[in-house]
Design a protein around this motif. Structure first.
Motif, mmCIF file in Angstrom:
data_model
loop_
_atom_site.group_PDB
_atom_site.id
_atom_site.type_symbol
_atom_site.label_atom_id
_atom_site.label_comp_id
_atom_site.label_asym_id
_atom_site.label_seq_id
_atom_site.Cartn_x
_atom_site.Cartn_y
_atom_site.Cartn_z
ATOM 1 N N ARG A 145 0.852 -1.184 0.000
ATOM 2 C CA ARG A 145 0.000 0.000 0.000
ATOM 3 C C ARG A 145 0.888 1.235 0.000
ATOM 4 O O ARG A 145 1.962 1.246 0.591
ATOM 5 C CB ARG A 145 -0.902 -0.004 1.242
ATOM 6 N N GLU A 149 0.954 5.788 -0.170
ATOM 7 C CA GLU A 149 0.246 7.032 0.099
ATOM 8 C C GLU A 149 -0.610 7.387 -1.108
ATOM 9 O O GLU A 149 -0.111 7.513 -2.233
ATOM 10 C CB GLU A 149 1.256 8.156 0.369
ATOM 11 N N ALA A 201 8.687 5.808 9.641
ATOM 12 C CA ALA A 201 7.832 4.937 10.449
ATOM 13 C C ALA A 201 8.678 4.291 11.542
ATOM 14 O O ALA A 201 9.891 4.092 11.376
ATOM 15 C CB ALA A 201 7.204 3.856 9.570
ATOM 16 N N LEU A 245 3.612 5.694 3.305
ATOM 17 C CA LEU A 245 2.235 5.360 3.680
ATOM 18 C C LEU A 245 1.925 5.985 5.028
ATOM 19 O O LEU A 245 2.779 6.012 5.923
ATOM 20 C CB LEU A 245 2.054 3.840 3.758
ATOM 21 N N ASP A 246 0.689 6.495 5.153
ATOM 22 C CA ASP A 246 0.215 7.080 6.421
ATOM 23 C C ASP A 246 1.142 8.178 6.929
ATOM 24 O O ASP A 246 1.406 8.299 8.126
ATOM 25 C CB ASP A 246 0.073 5.985 7.487
ATOM 26 N N GLY A 247 1.659 8.974 5.989
ATOM 27 C CA GLY A 247 2.459 10.129 6.382
ATOM 28 C C GLY A 247 3.850 9.806 6.876
ATOM 29 O O GLY A 247 4.512 10.664 7.470
ATOM 30 N N ARG A 248 4.315 8.577 6.643
ATOM 31 C CA ARG A 248 5.655 8.187 7.088
ATOM 32 C C ARG A 248 6.333 7.344 6.015
ATOM 33 O O ARG A 248 5.674 6.674 5.216
ATOM 34 C CB ARG A 248 5.597 7.379 8.393
ATOM 35 N N GLN A 264 8.029 4.119 5.026
ATOM 36 C CA GLN A 264 7.967 2.758 5.558
ATOM 37 C C GLN A 264 9.214 1.938 5.227
ATOM 38 O O GLN A 264 9.603 1.056 5.990
ATOM 39 C CB GLN A 264 6.736 2.037 4.994
ATOM 40 N N ASP A 291 -2.382 10.141 -1.646
ATOM 41 C CA ASP A 291 -2.263 11.542 -2.035
ATOM 42 C C ASP A 291 -0.842 11.790 -2.545
ATOM 43 O O ASP A 291 0.108 11.888 -1.766
ATOM 44 C CB ASP A 291 -2.558 12.434 -0.825
ATOM 45 N N ARG A 312 2.665 12.763 -0.553
ATOM 46 C CA ARG A 312 3.815 11.861 -0.642
ATOM 47 C C ARG A 312 5.062 12.604 -1.120
ATOM 48 O O ARG A 312 6.150 12.459 -0.564
ATOM 49 C CB ARG A 312 3.480 10.735 -1.609
#
Length: 307
Positions: free
Chosen positions: A162, A164, A194, A267-270, A272, A166, A170
């Motif tokens: 998965r 980001e 992350a 992903l999720d603002g971090r 990974q 947006d 990203r």
């Protein structure tokens, strides 16, 4: 329209299919060239030039992949696909989906499939070919291809990466990451990573590389925040550039030669994961390649010379 014009029009699609099956820019280009030679030598005009050429390049790629899998089993250290700077096949309506399918993470997941499963998945799920076309391309019945597609989809869905959603967010995160990298801002880097981030390098025994994967925001941030400013001190530059459809960079030496590429999964603002390709045999299509051992020697000497 002549054969050459037909082929030129379809070449971006043919390369994109071959690269997703093979994970190698050089091998994909060779497969496309071989497809052209076979098309040029054919004495009959196929009912569909697109179907014919896609079938030819797919079968060539399957054969190449079968022979390549043994080499990859003997590969020194982690194996990553050759970095792709830009996918020549464009479909604005599916741009994000196509970018995700060519990501390093997705290509590594495809490595778990058999060559036939991989080809069927690429044609059906990525490029939306109908099963009659898929069956013709891989030389199997439609029912067999449906079964191959089900198995491939099951494997891919189990570990599907998965990213980001947006793209602007990203890219902004990547911009902040590279700024902190240049400044050696360890705390700033930690805030962008992350907690369980991993950094892995592919040197293939042809370049100095990480002895093992580095995991955890603190360890990765400290290593990056120390090493990259020191590399800049000996004349290396980090040039942000999309790698396999995701944010990344090309690292060049003091003569502008390619030392490595770096790709980020966001992903999720971090961030990974961070994947480095250092094997010079995988970088020739990016540009003239540096001697990684010489870069390492100069780096070590510069560190020893510091008070």
């Amino acid at each position: 329209m002549g054969k050459a014009e037909d082929f030129a029009r379809l070449r971006p699609l043919l390369f994109s299919i071959a690269y997703r099956i093979l994970g190698s820019v050089g091998e994909a280009e060779d497969a496309v060239q071989e497809a052209w030679l076979r098309y040029e030598a054919s004495t009959t005009q196929p009912a569909s030039t697109k179907s014919f050429l896609c079938a030819v390049v797919t079968r060539i790629s399957i054969d190449v992949l079968r022979s390549a899998r043994m080499r990859r089993e003997e590969y020194v250290g982690p194996w990553f696909p050759e970095p792709l700077l830009a996918d020549p096949y464009e479909d604005p309506a599916r741009a994000a989906e196509l970018a995700d399918s060519v990501s390093t993470a997705a290509l590594l997941l495809l490595e778990r499939l058999s060559p036939l499963e991989r080809a069927v998945f690429v044609l059906r799920e990525v490029f939306d070919f109908g099963f009659p076309e898929v069956a013709s391309a891989v030389g199997r019945s439609e029912d067999a291809c449906r079964q191959l597609a089900v198995r491939a989809r099951r494997h891919m869905n189990a570990g599907r990466p998965r990213f980001e959603a947006d793209r602007r967010a990203r890219d902004e995160l990547a911009h902040r990451f590279f700024q902190a990298l240049r400044e050696g801002d360890v705390l700033g880097l930690q805030q962008l990573l992350a907690a369980d981030v991993s950094m892995v390098g592919d040197g293939g025994g042809k370049a100095p590389q990480l002895a093992r994967a580095i995991r955890g925001a603190d360890k990765v941030a400290r290593l990056l925040g120390t090493v990259f400013p020191a590399l800049a001190g000996i004349g290396l530059t980090t040039e942000p550039h999309d790698i396999n459809g995701q944010p990344g960079a090309i690292v060049r030496d003091w003569d502008g030669k390619v030392v490595q590429t770096l790709a980020l999964d966001v992903l999720d603002g971090r961030i990974q994961s961070i994947r480095l390709v250092l094997n010079p045999q995988k970088l020739g299509h990016v540009g003239p390649v540096a001697d990684p051992w010489e870069v390492s020697r100069v780096f070590r000497e510069s560190r020893r010379a510091q008070p």
